[in-house]
Design a protein around this motif. Structure first.
Motif, PDB file in Angstrom:
ATOM      1  N   VAL A  78       0.814  -1.218   0.000  1.00 47.36           N
ATOM      2  CA  VAL A  78       0.000   0.000   0.000  1.00 47.36           C
ATOM      3  C   VAL A  78       0.845   1.264   0.000  1.00 47.36           C
ATOM      4  N   HIS A  79       2.157   1.140   0.268  1.00 47.89           N
ATOM      5  CA  HIS A  79       2.986   2.329   0.410  1.00 47.89           C
ATOM      6  C   HIS A  79       3.484   2.865  -0.923  1.00 47.89           C
ATOM      7  N   LYS A  95       2.976   2.646  -5.464  1.00 46.10           N
ATOM      8  CA  LYS A  95       2.097   2.213  -6.547  1.00 46.10           C
ATOM      9  C   LYS A  95       2.650   1.009  -7.273  1.00 46.10           C
ATOM     10  N   GLU A  96       3.956   1.003  -7.556  1.00 45.30           N
ATOM     11  CA  GLU A  96       4.563  -0.094  -8.303  1.00 45.30           C
ATOM     12  C   GLU A  96       5.757  -0.642  -7.535  1.00 45.30           C
ATOM     13  N   LEU A  97       5.887  -1.945  -7.591  1.00 50.16           N
ATOM     14  CA  LEU A  97       7.060  -2.612  -7.048  1.00 50.16           C
ATOM     15  C   LEU A  97       8.084  -2.801  -8.155  1.00 50.16           C
ATOM     16  N   THR A  98       9.343  -2.614  -7.839  1.00 46.88           N
ATOM     17  CA  THR A  98      10.410  -2.886  -8.796  1.00 46.88           C
ATOM     18  C   THR A  98      11.084  -4.199  -8.431  1.00 46.88           C
ATOM     19  N   GLU A  99      11.858  -4.694  -9.377  1.00 42.65           N
ATOM     20  CA  GLU A  99      12.603  -5.915  -9.104  1.00 42.65           C
ATOM     21  C   GLU A  99      13.542  -5.730  -7.915  1.00 42.65           C
ATOM     22  N   LEU A 100      14.098  -4.532  -7.777  1.00 41.08           N
ATOM     23  CA  LEU A 100      15.022  -4.275  -6.673  1.00 41.08           C
ATOM     24  C   LEU A 100      14.297  -4.295  -5.332  1.00 41.08           C
ATOM     25  N   ASP A 101      13.055  -3.830  -5.291  1.00 44.37           N
ATOM     26  CA  ASP A 101      12.278  -3.889  -4.051  1.00 44.37           C
ATOM     27  C   ASP A 101      12.077  -5.329  -3.591  1.00 44.37           C
ATOM     28  N   ILE A 102      11.790  -6.197  -4.540  1.00 50.62           N
ATOM     29  CA  ILE A 102      11.564  -7.605  -4.202  1.00 50.62           C
ATOM     30  C   ILE A 102      12.844  -8.235  -3.675  1.00 50.62           C
ATOM     31  N   TYR A 103      13.960  -7.950  -4.336  1.00 46.12           N
ATOM     32  CA  TYR A 103      15.242  -8.491  -3.876  1.00 46.12           C
ATOM     33  C   TYR A 103      15.588  -7.950  -2.491  1.00 46.12           C
ATOM     34  N   HIS A 104      15.274  -6.679  -2.241  1.00 50.33           N
ATOM     35  CA  HIS A 104      15.585  -6.100  -0.941  1.00 50.33           C
ATOM     36  C   HIS A 104      14.797  -6.788   0.168  1.00 50.33           C
ATOM     37  N   ARG A 105      13.552  -7.112  -0.096  1.00 48.22           N
ATOM     38  CA  ARG A 105      12.750  -7.780   0.926  1.00 48.22           C
ATOM     39  C   ARG A 105      13.294  -9.174   1.235  1.00 48.22           C
ATOM     40  N   ILE A 106      13.690  -9.897   0.184  1.00 50.68           N
ATOM     41  CA  ILE A 106      14.155 -11.269   0.384  1.00 50.68           C
ATOM     42  C   ILE A 106      15.546 -11.301   1.004  1.00 50.68           C
ATOM     43  N   LEU A 107      16.417 -10.394   0.572  1.00 50.60           N
ATOM     44  CA  LEU A 107      17.840 -10.444   0.930  1.00 50.60           C
ATOM     45  C   LEU A 107      18.240  -9.334   1.891  1.00 50.60           C
ATOM     46  N   ARG A 108      17.313  -8.873   2.697  1.00 49.57           N
ATOM     47  CA  ARG A 108      17.605  -7.756   3.601  1.00 49.57           C
ATOM     48  C   ARG A 108      18.803  -8.088   4.501  1.00 49.57           C
ATOM     49  N   PHE A 109      18.746  -9.215   5.194  1.00 54.73           N
ATOM     50  CA  PHE A 109      19.808  -9.570   6.135  1.00 54.73           C
ATOM     51  C   PHE A 109      21.047 -10.096   5.413  1.00 54.73           C
ATOM     52  N   LYS A 110      20.858 -10.794   4.290  1.00 56.64           N
ATOM     53  CA  LYS A 110      21.999 -11.305   3.523  1.00 56.64           C
ATOM     54  C   LYS A 110      22.875 -10.156   3.035  1.00 56.64           C
ATOM     55  N   ASN A 111      22.249  -9.079   2.574  1.00 53.94           N
ATOM     56  CA  ASN A 111      23.022  -7.944   2.080  1.00 53.94           C
ATOM     57  C   ASN A 111      23.853  -7.307   3.186  1.00 53.94           C
ATOM     58  N   TYR A 112      23.306  -7.261   4.404  1.00 55.06           N
ATOM     59  CA  TYR A 112      24.100  -6.747   5.523  1.00 55.06           C
ATOM     60  C   TYR A 112      25.327  -7.628   5.769  1.00 55.06           C
ATOM     61  N   SER A 123      22.491   2.125   6.841  1.00 55.92           N
ATOM     62  CA  SER A 123      21.093   1.683   6.805  1.00 55.92           C
ATOM     63  C   SER A 123      20.247   2.826   6.264  1.00 55.92           C
ATOM     64  N   VAL A 124      19.386   2.513   5.321  1.00 55.74           N
ATOM     65  CA  VAL A 124      18.462   3.500   4.757  1.00 55.74           C
ATOM     66  C   VAL A 124      17.063   2.907   4.759  1.00 55.74           C
ATOM     67  N   GLU A 125      16.084   3.773   4.885  1.00 58.55           N
ATOM     68  CA  GLU A 125      14.690   3.334   4.884  1.00 58.55           C
ATOM     69  C   GLU A 125      14.093   3.563   3.506  1.00 58.55           C
ATOM     70  N   VAL A 126      13.558   2.501   2.924  1.00 56.68           N
ATOM     71  CA  VAL A 126      12.940   2.548   1.604  1.00 56.68           C
ATOM     72  C   VAL A 126      11.434   2.353   1.779  1.00 56.68           C
ATOM     73  N   VAL A 127      10.663   3.210   1.173  1.00 57.51           N
ATOM     74  CA  VAL A 127       9.208   3.138   1.291  1.00 57.51           C
ATOM     75  C   VAL A 127       8.708   1.812   0.724  1.00 57.51           C
ATOM     76  N   GLY A 128       7.896   1.126   1.509  1.00 55.31           N
ATOM     77  CA  GLY A 128       7.341  -0.142   1.074  1.00 55.31           C
ATOM     78  C   GLY A 128       8.263  -1.324   1.272  1.00 55.31           C
ATOM     79  N   VAL A 129       9.496  -1.072   1.724  1.00 52.22           N
ATOM     80  CA  VAL A 129      10.473  -2.150   1.908  1.00 52.22           C
ATOM     81  C   VAL A 129      10.961  -2.201   3.339  1.00 52.22           C
ATOM     82  N   GLY A 130      11.208  -1.044   3.938  1.00 58.91           N
ATOM     83  CA  GLY A 130      11.746  -0.999   5.284  1.00 58.91           C
ATOM     84  C   GLY A 130      13.214  -0.609   5.267  1.00 58.91           C
ATOM     85  N   ASP A 131      13.913  -0.904   6.353  1.00 53.72           N
ATOM     86  CA  ASP A 131      15.328  -0.573   6.476  1.00 53.72           C
ATOM     87  C   ASP A 131      16.166  -1.624   5.761  1.00 53.72           C
ATOM     88  N   ILE A 132      17.058  -1.158   4.917  1.00 56.87           N
ATOM     89  CA  ILE A 132      17.939  -2.050   4.170  1.00 56.87           C
ATOM     90  C   ILE A 132      19.367  -1.512   4.254  1.00 56.87           C
TER      91      ILE A 132
END
Length: 725
Positions: free
Chosen positions: A131-132, A134-151, A442-451
């Motif tokens: 809801v945050h 309008k469109e999800l990008t491929e990078l948003d999806i990767y960020h959600r899945i790999l949030r901790f892995k990227n750290y 750490s940065v906050e991305v709308v619709g994704v959270g802190d990454i």
């Protein structure tokens, strides 16, 4: 969980329910009087097993075993609850795939991740799941899945984690095990005192700079408590590790003793070599491609003394083993002699291990080319490896990424003992750096959270000017990713997700890279014309040829060795040795220049050149016409996806080779400039800055002229080699 129950039950049975004096015939067994004398002397398996009442009595009398069984039961119940929670989550995922993405379970294996991701992006436009935005990008999806892995990848890249140690008589050692990795993730991401308050948000207090010292002290206490908990649980974890390793590897070692000499990518290697925003299956596929080249490189190092010793040990052990086997074939009663089976087993293991140290007599010593083949797939190597592939130091550092399976087993067995001390005495002193790292990156991305900000692959914030991002990055040394991680990760993500629209800074870098590739390949028009012809793509797609990456990389990886002393050109004149960078640039520029004009991409497109060519479409049409109508759709999807994946892998391999070669050339040029500057300072003393700048410009021009000569040499060679291919 079933294995856990089996290990606990079977171990308890072996300790409490077996009469070992009877089993080893140290105590006679009285059978019934009706049995013959021979039968009375025989010891059966049932004679050595205690009845159930006696077994239960032994267990009840041993309070230590009861305590261990209670601990095991509590742990098993915890795993049971976790399993049911996972099953509920998996059921929701399954329902989402079927109802929202319209992918039935029986057809899921025919879909690639990119196809699933495209459906997810389309679904967001229709139903606004997030809801945050309008469109999800491929990078948003990767960020959600790999949030901790990227750290974790970023912390390894910045050498923040204390996993490298200098040991006396051993030297540089890297220690990262499953147990230590579990404790780090528990501490940083999802434990009771972790830095994240949930799965998507960092605790607000860690985002503020004012109380960094207080937070560092708090984190230090948490690390100390975690280390003490590991120290208290060390005996139980150690016993479990030993039992699990014994039940897992004993039969394998007996059947295949050489399996301990096989290699695997270490946990540290998987984090060091992982791109930002690279999914597990993508990393696994890439490292699997590099397994054989890495094995060949590691096996190319041999010790003459060790070879002689191994040959003699193998000869003596094999001779004794041959005699024992011959005796057992002649009379099987030999097997009843005490320790004969043990001797045969041990001698077989010794012979197998000795043979593993004997090199192939037909092996050719070419470490530089082998390391270049490894680089094509793993994409990351330290700068000092270039030109030093023949040195044992390089081989030892490679062994830290590509370790023996025996080393992996030994590290896992030692992990319960070593992990508490690493937490208490090493990681605890890094608490302030860890707090600063999570606050600064750490940065906050709308619709994704802190990454992790490194995962945004922002060249301006985290680019390294030594990796073709000079003039495009504003990052300090602290903010730069090491080893070109930002640049290579950006290229990998853009190639893997061709529909992704990168931000302005990333697009500028990819465009600059594409321009440089064409500039470096501009002096090789004959090879460029040959490579851009459609029949080449057709031959690469044919079943008779090897895999696409092998065919494309062969032209790049083989010619630097062949042209080391020069090769005759078409007019029978000798050409100068060329560079790997120029060959990679020629192929990349040639294939990208043949892309259909209707398709626009911001990065160099390799598979766009062949996968959409008329030759490819005609080949695919013939392939589909030979199939039944019902299978055409799925087979077409599978074949197209496979070809796209293969070409994307080849493109990234070529880009990695090109980037590393250009980086080395820039480093070499800087070293030359520094040498000229030092010489000018020594000769002229207090010379004006203008004169020294003139000398630097002359040295730079000479270096560029030499580079242009090398680029000119690749033209005729690639033309002849590709025609012959």
């Amino acid at each position: 969980m079933v294995q856990f129950v089996f290990v606990v039950t079977f171990t308890t049975f072996l300790f409490c329910c077996v009469e070992y004096d009877v089993l080893f015939a140290n105590r006679p067994v009285n059978h019934t009087q009706s049995a013959t004398s021979l039968e009375r002397n025989k010891v059966t398996l049932t004679d050595a097993i205690l009845p159930s009442p006696q077994c239960a009595k032994r267990i009840q009398e041993d309070s230590w075993i009861i305590f261990l069984l209670v601990m095991a039961a509590v742990f098993w119940l915890y795993r049971l609850v976790k399993m049911f929670c996972n099953l509920l989550s998996y059921w929701e995922i399954r329902s989402f795939y079927i109802r929202a993405l319209n992918i039935p379970s029986d057809e899921l294996c025919n879909f690639t991740w990119q196809e699933v991701q495209d459906r997810l992006v389309s679904l967001q436009r229709e139903q606004q799941m997030c809801v945050h935005k309008k469109e999800l990008t491929e990078l948003d999806i990767y960020h959600r899945i790999l949030r901790f892995k990227n750290y974790m990848v970023a912390m390894v890249n910045k050498s923040l984690l204390p996993i490298r140690f200098q040991l006396p008589l051993v030297g540089d050692v890297i220690f990262l095990t499953q147990g230590l990795k579990y404790n780090l993730e528990l501490l940083f991401f999802w434990g009771p005192g972790s830095l994240f308050q949930n799965k998507w948000n960092l605790q607000p207090k860690y985002k503020r700079m004012g109380n960094r010292l207080e937070l560092a002290q708090q984190l230090s206490r948490t690390i100390c408590l975690l280390g003490l908990a590991n120290l208290i649980l060390c005996p139980f974890i150690l016993v479990w590790q030993i039992l699990y390793a014994f039940f897992s590897y004993t039969e394998v070692i007996k059947r295949e003793p050489g399996s301990l000499g096989a290699r695997r990518w270490s946990l540290y290697g998987r984090l060091y070599l992982r791109h930002f925003n690279e999914l597990n299956h993508e990393l696994h596929t890439r490292l699997s491609r590099g397994y054989k080249p890495a094995t060949k490189y590691m096996n190319s190092f041999t010790s003459p003394l060790l070879t002689v010793i191994a040959k003699n040990v193998g000869f003596f052990s094999g001779s004794i083993l041959a005699v024992l086997i011959s005796l057992t074939v002649y009379d099987e009663d030999v097997l009843t002699v005490q320790h004969i089976l043990t001797a045969i087993t041990i001698l077989g293991v010794v012979v197998t291990v000795a043979r593993s140290f004997i090199p192939d007599e037909h092996m050719v010593w070419c470490p530089e080319q082998l390391l270049q083949c490894v680089l094509a797939h793993i994409h990351y190597i330290p700068d000092h490896w270039q030109g030093h592939a023949h040195k044992s130091e390089t081989r030892d550092e490679m062994a830290q990424l590509f370790q023996y399976k025996a080393v992996f087993i030994l590290e896992e067995l030692l992990s319960p003992i070593i992990t508490p001390f690493i937490l208490i005495f090493s990681l605890r002193h890094k608490s302030l750096e860890i707090v600063d790292f999570f606050r600064n990156f750490s940065v906050e991305v709308v619709g994704v959270g802190d990454i992790c900000s490194f995962a945004q692959m922002d060249i301006r914030k985290h680019g390294n000017p030594q990796w073709l991002s000079e003039g495009q990055t504003e990052a300090s040394v602290y903010q730069q990713a090491e080893n070109g991680k930002t640049e290579l990760s950006l290229m990998h993500f853009a190639i893997t997700n061709p529909h992704w629209q990168p931000p302005l800074e990333s697009s500028a870098f990819l465009g600059h890279l594409k321009e440089k590739v064409h500039q470096d390949a501009a002096l090789a028009p004959p090879a460029q014309r040959i490579l851009s012809e459609a029949p080449l793509c057709s031959s690469l797609l044919s079943n008779e040829s090897g895999t696409v990456p092998d065919n494309l990389l062969a032209s790049v990886l083989i010619h630097p060795v062949l042209t080391a002393s020069g090769l005759p050109s078409r007019d029978r004149r000798f050409v100068q040795p060329t560079t790997t960078a120029s060959a990679a640039a020629s192929i990349l520029a040639s294939l990208s220049s043949s892309q259909p004009s209707g398709r626009t991409r911001t990065h160099v497109g390799l598979f766009g050149a062949c996968a959409e060519s008329p030759m490819y479409r005609s080949d695919q049409t013939i392939f589909e016409e030979s199939m039944t109508e019902g299978d055409q759709k799925l087979q077409s999807i599978s074949r197209s996806s496979l070809i796209v994946s293969e070409f994307a892998s080849a493109e990234m391999s070529l880009q990695a080779i090109y980037m590393h070669e250009v980086h080395q050339q820039q480093q070499h040029g800087l070293d030359q400039h520094l040498g000229v500057w030092q010489a000018a300072s020594a000769q002229r003393g207090h010379t004006s800055d203008t004169a020294i700048g003139s000398d630097l410009h002359s040295a730079s021009s000479g270096f560029k002229e030499h580079q242009l000569k090398c680029l000119n040499a690749v033209s005729s060679f690639l033309e002849g080699s590709i025609k012959s291919q």
